[in-house]
Design a protein around this motif. Structure first.
Motif, PDB file in Angstrom:
ATOM      1  N   ASN A  73       0.486  -0.844  -0.069  1.00  0.00           N
ATOM      2  CA  ASN A  73       0.392   0.124  -0.020  1.00  0.00           C
ATOM      3  C   ASN A  73       0.650   1.324  -0.227  1.00  0.00           C
ATOM      4  O   ASN A  73       0.241   2.015   0.579  1.00  0.00           O
ATOM      5  CB  ASN A  73      -0.700  -0.193   1.536  1.00  0.00           C
ATOM      6  CG  ASN A  73      -1.932  -0.915   1.146  1.00  0.00           C
ATOM      7  OD1 ASN A  73      -2.502  -1.772   0.011  1.00  0.00           O
ATOM      8  ND2 ASN A  73      -1.902  -1.375   2.186  1.00  0.00           N
ATOM      9  N   VAL A 110      -3.606  -2.300  -8.241  1.00  0.00           N
ATOM     10  CA  VAL A 110      -4.948  -2.565  -7.829  1.00  0.00           C
ATOM     11  C   VAL A 110      -4.919  -4.552  -7.739  1.00  0.00           C
ATOM     12  O   VAL A 110      -4.817  -4.298  -9.157  1.00  0.00           O
ATOM     13  CB  VAL A 110      -6.241  -1.362  -7.823  1.00  0.00           C
ATOM     14  CG1 VAL A 110      -7.452  -2.084  -7.242  1.00  0.00           C
ATOM     15  CG2 VAL A 110      -6.373   0.316  -7.469  1.00  0.00           C
ATOM     16  N   LEU A 111      -5.336  -4.819  -6.453  1.00  0.00           N
ATOM     17  CA  LEU A 111      -5.340  -6.052  -7.107  1.00  0.00           C
ATOM     18  C   LEU A 111      -4.581  -7.285  -7.378  1.00  0.00           C
ATOM     19  O   LEU A 111      -5.082  -8.411  -7.807  1.00  0.00           O
ATOM     20  CB  LEU A 111      -7.510  -6.582  -7.897  1.00  0.00           C
ATOM     21  CG  LEU A 111      -8.143  -5.811  -6.423  1.00  0.00           C
ATOM     22  CD1 LEU A 111      -9.539  -5.613  -8.089  1.00  0.00           C
ATOM     23  CD2 LEU A 111      -8.648  -5.787  -5.417  1.00  0.00           C
ATOM     24  N   THR A 112      -3.455  -6.777  -7.465  1.00  0.00           N
ATOM     25  CA  THR A 112      -2.126  -7.416  -7.418  1.00  0.00           C
ATOM     26  C   THR A 112      -0.735  -7.404  -6.418  1.00  0.00           C
ATOM     27  O   THR A 112      -0.896  -5.903  -5.554  1.00  0.00           O
ATOM     28  CB  THR A 112      -1.589  -7.291  -9.072  1.00  0.00           C
ATOM     29  OG1 THR A 112      -0.968  -5.923  -8.397  1.00  0.00           O
ATOM     30  CG2 THR A 112      -2.389  -7.218  -9.768  1.00  0.00           C
TER      31      THR A 112
END
Length: 113
Positions: A15, A32-34
């Motif tokens: 993050n 995002v999402l990886t």
């Protein structure tokens, strides 16, 4: 006397954004999402390795993997060993050695009388 900071690996936070290891002015931003980052300047993609301390550049233009480790304040490049270069390099070296020694053995067998 100057103090040298130890180069202890730090777990990469998915993050957070980091400086790009390839360019000084680029920044790695989380995708995002990886478990990957993308550079806002050089457009390279970097994947976080299983240990969470290294990133690997996704690129097919290099003969070996380019891997960096985050120390908490900068990236350190991880130099590949023989194991990461692959068995094909080791086999090639062994064959080259064999082809260099084989003529010497043939010459010795032919003229040993």
């Amino acid at each position: 006397m100057t103090l040298v900071r130890p180069h202890k690996p730090v777990k990469i936070d998915l993050n957070q954004d980091y400086p790009c290891p390839c360019r000084r002015k680029g920044h790695l931003l989380p995708i995002v999402l990886t478990e990957a980052f993308g550079c806002d300047r050089c457009q390279q993609i970097f994947v976080v390795e299983d240990n969470g301390q290294n990133i690997e550049q996704l690129s097919s233009s290099y003969p070996y993997k380019r891997i960096w480790r985050w120390t908490g304040y900068r990236w350190l490049i991880i130099r590949p060993g023989l194991s990461s270069l692959g068995p094909s390099i080791i086999i090639g070296i062994a064959l080259a050695g064999l082809f260099m020694v084989l003529p010497a053995i043939i010459f010795w067998l032919a003229y040993r009388r």
